[in-house]
Motif scaffolding. Structure first.
Motif, PDB file in Angstrom:
ATOM      1  N   SER A  72      -8.411 -13.816 -20.253  1.00 38.98           N
ATOM      2  CA  SER A  72      -9.320 -14.846 -20.762  1.00 38.98           C
ATOM      3  C   SER A  72     -10.577 -14.941 -19.918  1.00 38.98           C
ATOM      4  CB  SER A  72      -8.606 -16.200 -20.803  1.00 38.98           C
ATOM      5  OG  SER A  72      -8.198 -16.606 -19.506  1.00 38.98           O
ATOM      6  N   ALA A  73     -10.451 -14.772 -18.602  1.00 37.16           N
ATOM      7  CA  ALA A  73     -11.636 -14.839 -17.734  1.00 37.16           C
ATOM      8  C   ALA A  73     -12.599 -13.688 -18.025  1.00 37.16           C
ATOM      9  CB  ALA A  73     -11.206 -14.814 -16.270  1.00 37.16           C
ATOM     10  N   VAL A  74     -12.069 -12.474 -18.089  1.00 37.90           N
ATOM     11  CA  VAL A  74     -12.933 -11.307 -18.320  1.00 37.90           C
ATOM     12  C   VAL A  74     -13.503 -11.327 -19.734  1.00 37.90           C
ATOM     13  CG1 VAL A  74     -13.013  -8.784 -18.401  1.00 37.90           C
ATOM     14  CG2 VAL A  74     -11.671  -9.934 -16.627  1.00 37.90           C
ATOM     15  N   SER A  75     -12.660 -11.619 -20.719  1.00 44.23           N
ATOM     16  CA  SER A  75     -13.133 -11.625 -22.105  1.00 44.23           C
ATOM     17  C   SER A  75     -14.123 -12.756 -22.353  1.00 44.23           C
ATOM     18  CB  SER A  75     -11.952 -11.750 -23.072  1.00 44.23           C
ATOM     19  OG  SER A  75     -11.233 -12.941 -22.859  1.00 44.23           O
ATOM     20  N   THR A  76     -14.020 -13.856 -21.596  1.00 44.20           N
ATOM     21  CA  THR A  76     -14.989 -14.938 -21.741  1.00 44.20           C
ATOM     22  C   THR A  76     -16.375 -14.500 -21.283  1.00 44.20           C
ATOM     23  OG1 THR A  76     -13.289 -16.644 -21.463  1.00 44.20           O
ATOM     24  CG2 THR A  76     -15.566 -17.292 -21.042  1.00 44.20           C
ATOM     25  N   VAL A  77     -16.433 -13.820 -20.154  1.00 45.47           N
ATOM     26  CA  VAL A  77     -17.729 -13.330 -19.662  1.00 45.47           C
ATOM     27  C   VAL A  77     -18.325 -12.314 -20.634  1.00 45.47           C
ATOM     28  CG1 VAL A  77     -18.899 -12.084 -17.805  1.00 45.47           C
ATOM     29  CG2 VAL A  77     -17.124 -13.764 -17.257  1.00 45.47           C
ATOM     30  N   LEU A  78     -17.546 -11.305 -21.006  1.00 43.37           N
ATOM     31  CA  LEU A  78     -18.047 -10.270 -21.899  1.00 43.37           C
ATOM     32  C   LEU A  78     -18.300 -10.815 -23.300  1.00 43.37           C
ATOM     33  CD1 LEU A  78     -15.739  -7.283 -20.822  1.00 43.37           C
ATOM     34  CD2 LEU A  78     -18.055  -7.822 -20.055  1.00 43.37           C
ATOM     35  N   GLY A  79     -17.416 -11.698 -23.788  1.00 46.30           N
ATOM     36  CA  GLY A  79     -17.598 -12.272 -25.114  1.00 46.30           C
ATOM     37  C   GLY A  79     -18.818 -13.178 -25.190  1.00 46.30           C
ATOM     38  N   THR A  80     -19.095 -13.910 -24.112  1.00 43.73           N
ATOM     39  CA  THR A  80     -20.302 -14.751 -24.082  1.00 43.73           C
ATOM     40  C   THR A  80     -21.554 -13.893 -24.156  1.00 43.73           C
ATOM     41  OG1 THR A  80     -19.166 -16.448 -22.779  1.00 43.73           O
ATOM     42  CG2 THR A  80     -21.570 -16.456 -22.736  1.00 43.73           C
ATOM     43  N   LEU A  81     -21.582 -12.801 -23.403  1.00 44.19           N
ATOM     44  CA  LEU A  81     -22.733 -11.887 -23.460  1.00 44.19           C
ATOM     45  C   LEU A  81     -22.859 -11.258 -24.844  1.00 44.19           C
ATOM     46  CD1 LEU A  81     -22.349 -10.135 -19.982  1.00 44.19           C
ATOM     47  CD2 LEU A  81     -23.903 -12.004 -20.605  1.00 44.19           C
ATOM     48  N   ALA A  82     -21.726 -10.893 -25.440  1.00 47.60           N
ATOM     49  CA  ALA A  82     -21.764 -10.297 -26.778  1.00 47.60           C
ATOM     50  C   ALA A  82     -22.241 -11.309 -27.816  1.00 47.60           C
ATOM     51  CB  ALA A  82     -20.381  -9.766 -27.152  1.00 47.60           C
ATOM     52  N   GLY A  83     -21.752 -12.546 -27.716  1.00 46.98           N
ATOM     53  CA  GLY A  83     -22.192 -13.578 -28.644  1.00 46.98           C
ATOM     54  C   GLY A  83     -23.676 -13.870 -28.510  1.00 46.98           C
ATOM     55  N   TYR A  84     -24.168 -13.885 -27.287  1.00 41.51           N
ATOM     56  CA  TYR A  84     -25.601 -14.117 -27.062  1.00 41.51           C
ATOM     57  C   TYR A  84     -26.422 -12.967 -27.620  1.00 41.51           C
ATOM     58  CZ  TYR A  84     -29.958 -15.190 -24.636  1.00 41.51           C
ATOM     59  OH  TYR A  84     -31.275 -15.472 -24.345  1.00 41.51           O
ATOM     60  N   ALA A  85     -25.934 -11.739 -27.431  1.00 40.01           N
ATOM     61  CA  ALA A  85     -26.652 -10.575 -27.972  1.00 40.01           C
ATOM     62  C   ALA A  85     -26.669 -10.604 -29.503  1.00 40.01           C
ATOM     63  CB  ALA A  85     -26.002  -9.287 -27.476  1.00 40.01           C
ATOM     64  N   CYS A 137      -9.632  -9.958 -27.333  1.00 39.69           N
ATOM     65  CA  CYS A 137     -10.067 -11.341 -27.128  1.00 39.69           C
ATOM     66  C   CYS A 137     -11.584 -11.475 -27.089  1.00 39.69           C
ATOM     67  CB  CYS A 137      -9.472 -11.898 -25.840  1.00 39.69           C
ATOM     68  SG  CYS A 137      -7.718 -12.333 -25.952  1.00 39.69           S
ATOM     69  N   ILE A 138     -12.283 -10.399 -26.737  1.00 36.33           N
ATOM     70  CA  ILE A 138     -13.742 -10.469 -26.643  1.00 36.33           C
ATOM     71  C   ILE A 138     -14.355 -10.923 -27.962  1.00 36.33           C
ATOM     72  CG2 ILE A 138     -15.823  -9.055 -26.409  1.00 36.33           C
ATOM     73  CD1 ILE A 138     -14.395  -7.441 -24.285  1.00 36.33           C
ATOM     74  N   GLY A 139     -13.864 -10.391 -29.069  1.00 42.38           N
ATOM     75  CA  GLY A 139     -14.418 -10.729 -30.371  1.00 42.38           C
ATOM     76  C   GLY A 139     -14.273 -12.205 -30.703  1.00 42.38           C
ATOM     77  N   PHE A 140     -13.122 -12.789 -30.371  1.00 49.52           N
ATOM     78  CA  PHE A 140     -12.916 -14.214 -30.648  1.00 49.52           C
ATOM     79  C   PHE A 140     -13.878 -15.074 -29.834  1.00 49.52           C
ATOM     80  CE2 PHE A 140      -8.828 -12.363 -31.875  1.00 49.52           C
ATOM     81  CZ  PHE A 140      -8.597 -12.999 -33.079  1.00 49.52           C
ATOM     82  N   VAL A 145     -18.905 -18.440 -29.322  1.00 47.38           N
ATOM     83  CA  VAL A 145     -20.187 -18.625 -28.631  1.00 47.38           C
ATOM     84  C   VAL A 145     -21.345 -18.473 -29.603  1.00 47.38           C
ATOM     85  CG1 VAL A 145     -21.704 -17.685 -26.838  1.00 47.38           C
ATOM     86  CG2 VAL A 145     -19.253 -17.942 -26.399  1.00 47.38           C
ATOM     87  N   ARG A 146     -21.242 -17.494 -30.500  1.00 51.71           N
ATOM     88  CA  ARG A 146     -22.302 -17.297 -31.507  1.00 51.71           C
ATOM     89  C   ARG A 146     -22.446 -18.532 -32.391  1.00 51.71           C
ATOM     90  NH1 ARG A 146     -25.369 -17.572 -34.830  1.00 51.71           N
ATOM     91  NH2 ARG A 146     -26.350 -16.006 -36.178  1.00 51.71           N
ATOM     92  N   ALA A 147     -21.358 -19.155 -32.748  1.00 50.96           N
ATOM     93  CA  ALA A 147     -21.416 -20.378 -33.548  1.00 50.96           C
ATOM     94  C   ALA A 147     -22.084 -21.506 -32.775  1.00 50.96           C
ATOM     95  CB  ALA A 147     -20.008 -20.782 -33.978  1.00 50.96           C
ATOM     96  N   ARG A 148     -21.806 -21.602 -31.489  1.00 52.54           N
ATOM     97  CA  ARG A 148     -22.432 -22.631 -30.659  1.00 52.54           C
ATOM     98  C   ARG A 148     -23.934 -22.385 -30.526  1.00 52.54           C
ATOM     99  NH1 ARG A 148     -21.011 -27.803 -29.152  1.00 52.54           N
ATOM    100  NH2 ARG A 148     -22.341 -28.399 -27.392  1.00 52.54           N
ATOM    101  N   LEU A 149     -24.318 -21.145 -30.366  1.00 54.06           N
ATOM    102  CA  LEU A 149     -25.737 -20.813 -30.241  1.00 54.06           C
ATOM    103  C   LEU A 149     -26.495 -21.120 -31.522  1.00 54.06           C
ATOM    104  CD1 LEU A 149     -25.427 -17.440 -28.304  1.00 54.06           C
ATOM    105  CD2 LEU A 149     -26.684 -19.450 -27.509  1.00 54.06           C
ATOM    106  N   ALA A 150     -25.820 -20.979 -32.665  1.00 52.49           N
ATOM    107  CA  ALA A 150     -26.489 -21.231 -33.939  1.00 52.49           C
ATOM    108  C   ALA A 150     -26.926 -22.682 -34.076  1.00 52.49           C
ATOM    109  CB  ALA A 150     -25.562 -20.858 -35.095  1.00 52.49           C
ATOM    110  N   GLY A 151     -26.254 -23.611 -33.384  1.00 51.53           N
ATOM    111  CA  GLY A 151     -26.624 -25.010 -33.462  1.00 51.53           C
ATOM    112  C   GLY A 151     -27.513 -25.475 -32.323  1.00 51.53           C
ATOM    113  N   MET A 152     -27.983 -24.539 -31.507  1.00 49.63           N
ATOM    114  CA  MET A 152     -28.813 -24.897 -30.358  1.00 49.63           C
ATOM    115  C   MET A 152     -30.280 -25.039 -30.761  1.00 49.63           C
ATOM    116  SD  MET A 152     -29.090 -22.848 -26.746  1.00 49.63           S
ATOM    117  CE  MET A 152     -29.966 -21.503 -27.552  1.00 49.63           C
TER     118      MET A 152
END
Length: 258
Positions: A72-85, A137-140, A145-152
């Motif tokens: 969860s720690a590693v996938s959170t970092v990578l997933g956050t970067l992927a969602g932001y991208a 887990c990265i995809g989830f 994160v992508r959903a959160r960014l959409a409301g920013m």
């Protein structure tokens, strides 16, 4: 005069009963004072006492906890970067690459990861399980994160840049705090998926590693004792708790495609 849709309510009630009555039966029979689940004998806490003194079960639970925290720690970092991208660059291929590991059947994911680990000569065990869990887990996390960014509000980022902040500073000081509930929700979701996973873990565990779902499976193959019900109840409560926390932190996570 509007007629109440009684048929719809009845169908909904039957559907939820079908989903949740078996779970309630598991919880109730974890307190059954019998070695078998054939019939109700009486109430007891004995099987929870047996559970907390079962060294193999505790070891498996510890392994699942370690793997869940690491993945969860590693996938959170990578997933956050992927969602932001995904949010920032709008590349057509990127969402496909991110979502594919969670869209394909788990058995296919498990077999492909097993073949990959064998091809690179990686010994199957705790490391291979953690890597496999990170992969799906990265995809989830990215979707949440992508959903959160959409409301920013983008004007906040623009204001930070106008005041002299670099892109990295704007992300660290403005974007990251705003999306932190989504990041935490993604981390909780990743941990929940990791600690509950069986199919992918089954293919990537090898002979020396034992996780909680694998241990439950080996016990069920022999007989379903109330101890299995007890550990299933605790695992169910933990999963439901994390899901509720994640949904409270990011209620729009399921609307990532909007």
């Amino acid at each position: 005069m509007t007629r109440k849709p009684w048929g719809l309510w009845i169908a909904a009630a039957l559907t939820y009963a079908f989903l949740y009555i078996p779970l309630l039966i598991v919880i109730v029979y974890s307190f059954n004072d019998s070695r078998l689940n054939a019939e109700w004998v009486g109430f007891t806490w004995h099987w929870y006492d047996v559970l907390f003194h079962d060294e193999q079960m505790l070891t498996a639970a510890g392994n699942s906890l370690i793997i869940g925290l690491v993945s969860s720690a590693v996938s959170t970092v990578l997933g956050t970067l992927a969602g932001y991208a995904m949010y920032r660059y709008r590349l057509r291929l990127l969402p496909v690459l991110v979502v594919t590991p969670i869209a394909i059947p788990e058995i296919l994911m498990g077999v492909s990861l097993l073949i990959f680990f064998v091809a690179i000569n990686l010994t199957l065990g705790m490391v291979s399980i953690a890597l496999a869990h990170i992969a799906f887990c990265i995809g989830f996390v990215a979707i949440v994160v992508r959903a959160r960014l959409a409301g920013m509000d983008e004007s906040l980022i623009e204001a930070a840049r106008d005041l002299g902040a670099s892109p990295l500073q704007a992300f660290r000081l403005v974007t990251l705090p705003l999306i932190m509930p989504g990041v935490i929700a993604g981390a909780l979701m990743a941990f929940t998926l990791s600690i509950d996973d069986f199919v992918i873990t089954y293919f990537t565990a090898g002979a020396g590693a034992m996780t909680l779902p694998l241990k439950i499976y080996t016990m069920v193959k022999i007989t379903v004792t109330p101890e299995v019900n007890a550990v299933s109840t605790l695992l169910m409560l933990l999963t439901l708790f994390l899901i509720v926390v994640a949904s409270r932190l990011s209620p729009n996570a399921l609307r990532a495609g909007d």
